[in-house]
Design an enzyme around this catalytic site. Structure first.
Site, PDB file in Angstrom:
ATOM      1  N   ILE A 114       0.886  -1.233   0.077  1.00  0.00           N
ATOM      2  CA  ILE A 114       0.053   0.120  -0.048  1.00  0.00           C
ATOM      3  C   ILE A 114       1.013   1.442   0.212  1.00  0.00           C
ATOM      4  O   ILE A 114       1.447   1.476   1.001  1.00  0.00           O
ATOM      5  CB  ILE A 114      -1.097   0.110   1.005  1.00  0.00           C
ATOM      6  CG1 ILE A 114      -1.926  -1.178   1.288  1.00  0.00           C
ATOM      7  CG2 ILE A 114      -1.713   1.306   1.402  1.00  0.00           C
ATOM      8  CD1 ILE A 114      -2.965  -1.448   2.300  1.00  0.00           C
ATOM      9  N   PRO A 115       1.059   2.123  -0.949  1.00  0.00           N
ATOM     10  CA  PRO A 115       2.244   2.718  -1.283  1.00  0.00           C
ATOM     11  C   PRO A 115       2.173   4.183  -0.848  1.00  0.00           C
ATOM     12  O   PRO A 115       2.184   5.031  -1.572  1.00  0.00           O
ATOM     13  CB  PRO A 115       2.460   2.829  -2.777  1.00  0.00           C
ATOM     14  CG  PRO A 115       1.020   2.603  -3.234  1.00  0.00           C
ATOM     15  CD  PRO A 115       0.449   1.680  -2.631  1.00  0.00           C
ATOM     16  N   CYS A 116       2.160   4.012   0.547  1.00  0.00           N
ATOM     17  CA  CYS A 116       1.990   5.393   1.285  1.00  0.00           C
ATOM     18  C   CYS A 116       3.518   6.297   0.952  1.00  0.00           C
ATOM     19  O   CYS A 116       3.380   7.377   1.114  1.00  0.00           O
ATOM     20  CB  CYS A 116       1.857   5.112   2.631  1.00  0.00           C
ATOM     21  SG  CYS A 116       3.024   4.300   3.440  1.00  0.00           S
ATOM     22  N   HIS A 117       4.332   5.722   0.504  1.00  0.00           N
ATOM     23  CA  HIS A 117       5.948   6.219   0.140  1.00  0.00           C
ATOM     24  C   HIS A 117       5.462   7.254  -0.801  1.00  0.00           C
ATOM     25  O   HIS A 117       6.369   8.092  -1.034  1.00  0.00           O
ATOM     26  CB  HIS A 117       6.888   5.224  -0.185  1.00  0.00           C
ATOM     27  CG  HIS A 117       6.503   4.276  -1.075  1.00  0.00           C
ATOM     28  ND1 HIS A 117       5.894   3.261  -0.867  1.00  0.00           N
ATOM     29  CD2 HIS A 117       6.727   4.474  -2.445  1.00  0.00           C
ATOM     30  CE1 HIS A 117       5.840   2.519  -2.083  1.00  0.00           C
ATOM     31  NE2 HIS A 117       6.248   3.504  -3.247  1.00  0.00           N
TER      32      HIS A 117
END
Length: 279
Positions: free
Chosen positions: A240-243
């Site tokens: 889950i690409p919160c970056h």
């Protein structure tokens, strides 16, 4: 692949720490190599091996985009776009509070501690789906593991390195895995958090979004701060690409639950993969 990638990552992280400490100048690659205690030749081999590009391209990306040049308009939602690999499809499943309470101690929750492309991490697999993926650094896994264990205190929480390793490989090295099955993510959160996480899954590999853009996408333009809170509570790092969510002001001035240099490493690696595919 896991261990060698993790060893390379430690040097990549040091290089990015050096860049973050010298944001107003473009240091020569020889100087960055010395900061990492590598020769110029070793330094170049490191980035070609780890990211598939030479260090001048990888690090030049940050020097050229220290502002918001990489932030693009949000694309149409597509929950299968998170991964940079065409071999990996992600299915996002939501655990309601009622489901979690009713299943209770019947849940099969297994965890493993592994090393990978972006350092050491703990991965938790619940009923065949990844329900947590958290990085840790030199401080060790104990604090992360204790926090994760509390979140799954109602289930049968047990260590299983062999079982969880295949999930870690599929998460970080999907091109090495032969599977046609989607990777399942199993998350519990508030309705607002779930909404934000679904939008994160729709972001495009190699591009970034601001907190304000995410807020506008979910129809709450004044909720940028709340979006930041939901991003910070993401239980499944990388997948889950919160970056990919950054401030509008400066790419190097960023925050990340698992360390800003790790965030920059993931952003740079994704950007390199997309540019490699396009070349």
């Amino acid at each position: 692949m896991f261990l060698s990638s993790s060893n390379d990552y430690a040097n990549v992280e040091q290089a990015l720490q050096y860049i973050r400490q010298n944001p107003n100048s473009e240091p020569k690659l020889d100087a960055v190599a010395r900061a990492v205690a590598l020769s110029p030749r070793e330094f170049e081999s490191l980035f070609v091996r780890w990211a598939g590009v030479r260090p001048n391209k990888f690090l030049g990306f940050f020097w050229c985009n220290s502002g918001n040049g990489l932030v693009a308009p949000m694309s149409a939602p597509d929950p299968n776009r998170s991964s940079c690999s065409r071999n990996l499809t992600i299915n996002f499943e939501v655990i309601t509070r009622g489901q979690h309470k009713n299943e209770g101690s019947e849940l099969d929750v297994r965890y493993g501690i592994h090393s990978g492309r972006f350092g050491d991490f703990i991965i938790v697999v619940t009923e065949g789906a990844i329900s947590a993926l958290e990085f840790f650094g030199s401080e060790g896994p104990d604090a992360v593991l204790a926090s994760t264990c509390r979140r799954f205190s109602q289930g049968q929480f047990r260590a299983d390195q062999t079982f969880t390793r295949s999930f870690g490989e599929l998460a970080f090295e999907p091109h090495d895995c032969i599977t046609k099955e989607p990777l399942r993510l199993w998350c519990r959160g508030t309705p607002f958090q779930i909404t934000v996480w679904k939008v994160l899954l729709s972001t495009v590999c190699g591009q970034l979004a601001t907190y304000g853009q995410i807020a506008r996408t979910i129809g709450q333009p004044a909720a940028a701060r709340a979006v930041g809170g939901a991003v910070g509570r993401n239980p499944i790092g990388f997948l889950i690409p919160c970056h990919r969510v950054v401030r509008a002001s400066n790419l190097l001035d960023t925050q990340y639950r698992w360390g800003p240099s790790r965030k920059l490493a993931i952003i740079g690696w994704e950007y390199a993969q997309v540019r490699h595919d396009d070349s």
